[in-house]
Motif scaffolding. Sequence first.
Motif, mmCIF file in Angstrom:
data_model
loop_
_atom_site.group_PDB
_atom_site.id
_atom_site.type_symbol
_atom_site.label_atom_id
_atom_site.label_comp_id
_atom_site.label_asym_id
_atom_site.label_seq_id
_atom_site.Cartn_x
_atom_site.Cartn_y
_atom_site.Cartn_z
ATOM 1 N N ASP A 268 1.903 1.428 4.081
ATOM 2 C CA ASP A 268 1.040 0.284 3.791
ATOM 3 C C ASP A 268 -0.032 0.254 4.870
ATOM 4 O OD1 ASP A 268 -0.180 -2.112 3.228
ATOM 5 O OD2 ASP A 268 1.659 -3.274 3.094
ATOM 6 N N HIS A 275 2.718 -6.190 0.250
ATOM 7 C CA HIS A 275 3.325 -4.967 0.782
ATOM 8 C C HIS A 275 3.223 -3.894 -0.291
ATOM 9 C CE1 HIS A 275 6.111 -6.897 4.056
ATOM 10 N NE2 HIS A 275 4.822 -7.128 4.253
ATOM 11 N N LYS A 276 2.421 -2.884 -0.013
ATOM 12 C CA LYS A 276 2.225 -1.795 -0.968
ATOM 13 C C LYS A 276 2.327 -0.473 -0.214
ATOM 14 C CE LYS A 276 -0.881 -4.639 -3.798
ATOM 15 N NZ LYS A 276 -2.272 -4.814 -4.294
ATOM 16 N N PHE A 277 3.522 0.084 -0.204
ATOM 17 C CA PHE A 277 3.775 1.318 0.536
ATOM 18 C C PHE A 277 3.458 2.515 -0.349
ATOM 19 C CE2 PHE A 277 5.716 -1.803 3.104
ATOM 20 C CZ PHE A 277 5.760 -1.290 4.391
ATOM 21 N N LYS A 278 2.170 2.706 -0.582
ATOM 22 C CA LYS A 278 1.709 3.744 -1.512
ATOM 23 C C LYS A 278 0.663 4.670 -0.906
ATOM 24 C CE LYS A 278 3.980 1.990 -5.119
ATOM 25 N NZ LYS A 278 5.072 2.713 -5.794
ATOM 26 N N LYS A 279 0.165 4.347 0.284
ATOM 27 C CA LYS A 279 -0.944 5.105 0.856
ATOM 28 C C LYS A 279 -0.450 6.210 1.792
ATOM 29 C CE LYS A 279 -4.058 2.469 -1.083
ATOM 30 N NZ LYS A 279 -4.968 2.984 -2.147
ATOM 31 N N ARG A 342 9.086 2.415 7.554
ATOM 32 C CA ARG A 342 9.626 2.116 6.223
ATOM 33 C C ARG A 342 11.026 1.514 6.305
ATOM 34 N NH1 ARG A 342 7.401 4.401 1.574
ATOM 35 N NH2 ARG A 342 9.460 4.969 0.782
ATOM 36 N N ASP A 352 2.294 -7.669 7.357
ATOM 37 C CA ASP A 352 1.094 -7.259 6.624
ATOM 38 C C ASP A 352 -0.166 -7.389 7.470
ATOM 39 O OD1 ASP A 352 -0.368 -6.602 4.067
ATOM 40 O OD2 ASP A 352 -1.184 -8.596 4.453
ATOM 41 N N ALA A 355 -0.944 -4.130 8.977
ATOM 42 C CA ALA A 355 -0.904 -2.938 8.128
ATOM 43 C C ALA A 355 -2.118 -2.046 8.330
ATOM 44 C CB ALA A 355 -0.789 -3.343 6.655
#
Length: 754
Positions: A268, A275-279, A342, A352, A355
Motif C-alpha cells: 500500500d 488499505h489497498k495492498f496492490k502496488k 504485510r 494509512d 502509506a
Amino acid sequence: MKKRVVLACGSAVLALLASSSTSSIAGWRDASNKNFNRVSSFAINRNLPSGVKSTTKTSAETITATKDGKTLIYTDSDLGVVGIIDITDPSDPKGEGIIELDAEPTSVMERKGKIFVGINTSESYTNPSGSITSYDLKSGIKSKECNVGGQPDSVAIAPSGKFIAVAIENERDEEFNDGVIPQMPAGNVAFVKLKGGDLDCDSMFFADVSGLSEIAPSDPEPEFLTINKKGETVVSLQENNHLVVLNKKGEVISHFSAGLVSQMAGMDTKKDGAHKFKKKLKNVRREPDGLTWIDNDHFATANEGDYKLKKEGQAKRGGSRSWTIWNKDGSVVYEDGNRLERAIAQIGHFQDDRAGKKGVEPESVTYAKIKGTPYMFVGAERAGVVAVYDVSDLSQPTLLQLLPSGIAPEGFVAIPKRGLIASSNEKDYNKKEPGLASHVMTYELQKADAIYPHITNEGGYDFVSWGSISGMVDGGDGKIYAVNDSTFSSQPRIYVIDTNYSPAILDTAIDIKLKGKTAPFMDMEGITLDGKGGFYVSTEGFKEKGGPGIEQAPAAVYHISSDGEILEKIDVPYSLIQYQTKAGFEGIAKVGDTLYMAQQKPWADDPFNTTKIVTYNLENKEWGAVNYVFEKQGRKGGVGISELTHHDGYLYAIERDSNYGAKAKLKSIFRIKVSDINPDPISNDTSTPILYPLVKKEFVKDLRSDLTSTGGFILEKVEGLAIKKDGTAYISTDNDGTSKKSTGETLFLNIGKL
C-alpha cells in the motif's frame, strides 16, 4: 474454542523481492511453545522529580540495561535527563529517579556502575557540538567529559569493555534545500578508551568515513553503530545509504552501498483513506537506521528509508520498509522486503497516513540468544510493533510474534539471562490526551500462549487489512460483525470476525456500496442486525480534518443489505439534528420494530451532563428520545457513550472518558431495561429544544482491569460491545488506524457473561 496453529512459510533468500506472499506467524500456537508476553508498561511521567507536573512532556528514546538485568536506563531528550527504572520484578517496575544533564542526551550505555551518555550541545545544524560523558549510576555525579567536536547520535561499548565508539552525525537540516545532503560539516566516528572503568579522553581519536559513499561522499552522516566481539564497529550512514565496518584503530575494513530493494509487490503506497495492498515498490534505497551484530561476520539493519530525489529510476518517495541481514563483506544474506509490513497489516497495525511515505518505518534491530534460541527483534516505529524472529537460519528467519508496543518504539534492549526485552517509546501526548505519556515496556519469554494479537487473518495476496474497529454486534455461530470508522473514509466496511478461533480470525470484509460504487463518507460507529440478513449502521457524521462538516454529513442511520449495498438512508429530523455538535450517533440496537441510537455526547439542546438515546420506529417512521445521565467521575475526561447493543430485554451501553492509563477513571458498561424506555416524540417544531424524560440505568461492569490484561496501559477508546445469546460478551478498542496518537493495539476481549 480452536487454537489457531500457524506454521511459518519458507522462502528463498532473494525470491521474496518479487513475492506477493505474506509471512505467516509461527508463534500463535498452543501453550507448549515459548512466547514473549508484555508484563508491564511504565509511564515515564511516573519518574519525574518532586514538584514537576505529571503533564510535563517526556520522551523515552534510547534504552539500555545493567549487566544483572535488574535496572533499565533510558534517555529523555525533552527533559534533558537520563532516567532509571528498577525491574527487579519486571511486572512491577519502579521509578528510581533521574540524572539531570547539561543538554540533550542522544544515547546511553552502562558498564560496571558507570553510564556513558552521548550529549548534544549544538547551537545549530551548521555549528554542531557535543560530548561523551560518564556519570556514576548510583550518585548521578558526573565523572568524565570528552568533547567529540560534533553532534553525537549513537554510543556503543565494545564487548571487551576496552573502548567506546560514538557516531558523530552532524545531522542535516530538513528545512534547508528540502533536506538534501551534502550539508556541512561532515560527521565522523569517535573512539575513546576506557581506563580504570572510565573515559580516557586523551586516548580519543576520530575515524574519517568521508569519501566512501556514492551519495554525498563529502558529508557522511553516521546514524548508528555497534561493536562485535572482535572489536569491529559497523556504522550506518543512513542519509548516504551506506555501511562501513571499522577495526579497533578506526581503519576501514569494508564499506559498501546499502543498495536498493526492488519489486516488492502487494504494497500500500498511497494515503487515501483505504488499505489497498496492490502496488509495487521498485528500486527504493534501503537507507539503514538501527543495526546489530549477530556474530563476528554478520549484522542486521533496520531500513527506515527516506527518499528525496528521483534519480536513475529510483523511487522519489516510499521508504524501503524492510530489514536486512548482511555479511560484513557487503553481500546480502537475507532481505525481508515486504513481509514485515504485510504481516503487521494482518494484525490491524498498518497506518494509512504513512502509506505514501515510509510505511511501518523499521527503526531498530536487536539481536540476542535467549534460552538457546537466537532471536532478532525488529521495531516498527509507525506501527507500534516489535517483531520477533528466530534467526537460527540467517538465510531464512522465521517470524514468530508481533508484540504491541507504545507509540513510536525507538529503542530496545535484550536481557538474555532473565529472558526479558524492553522497549522505549518516545511519543508523548499527555497534555492534549490525558494519560498518553511516553512509556517503557517490558516483555518476558514465557511457556504460555501469546497474549497478543487478539485478531488476525490467514494472509495470502488478497488478505484483509483492517483497523479502527468501532461498533460490533453478535451474528451467531461464533461470528461478530464490526464496522470501521472515518479513518477508512474511502473504504467503509463491515468486518466479519470469527471467534471460534484464538486469536479470532478476520478473513472477510463486506464493502459498503451505493449503487454498486464505494459509498461516500459515512463515519460508521454502530451496527445491528436487521433480522433479514442485512444490517443497520449508525454514523457519527462529522470528520474533523479533510472531510465534510455536519451540514453535509450529519448523523444518520443506513439500512445495508447482506452484500453491502445501501438500501436506505434514514435522515434524522431537522428539528433534532440542528442541535448536533461534532459527536453524532455512536451505537445502534434493534429491538422489535424500533431502532435505538446512542448519541455519543451532549448536543446543544441537552441538559448538563446528559446525552440522548434516540429512537426510530421502522413501521410508523416516528422518532423519539430519552435523556441519559453520565457518571460524575467522567465529566472532566470528555465522557460519552461509545456503544449500544441489545441483549435479553436490556440495552447495554459503554460509557467512558477520554483518558488513558492511570488517568482513566470511567470505562464501564451500564444497562437500561428496554421496557423502561418511554421516549417523548421528536417534534417538528424547530424553534425551541425539548426536554426529554430521563432514563434509569444500572451499573454492570468496570472494564479497566480487562483493558490492562495484555500488560499495557488502559487505552482510551473501548468502543465495541457484542453479546452472544448465552450472555458472553466481547469488547473491542478502536485503534484509530494506528494514527500518530495511537499505539495501534486492538484489544478484542472475551469478558465473560454479563
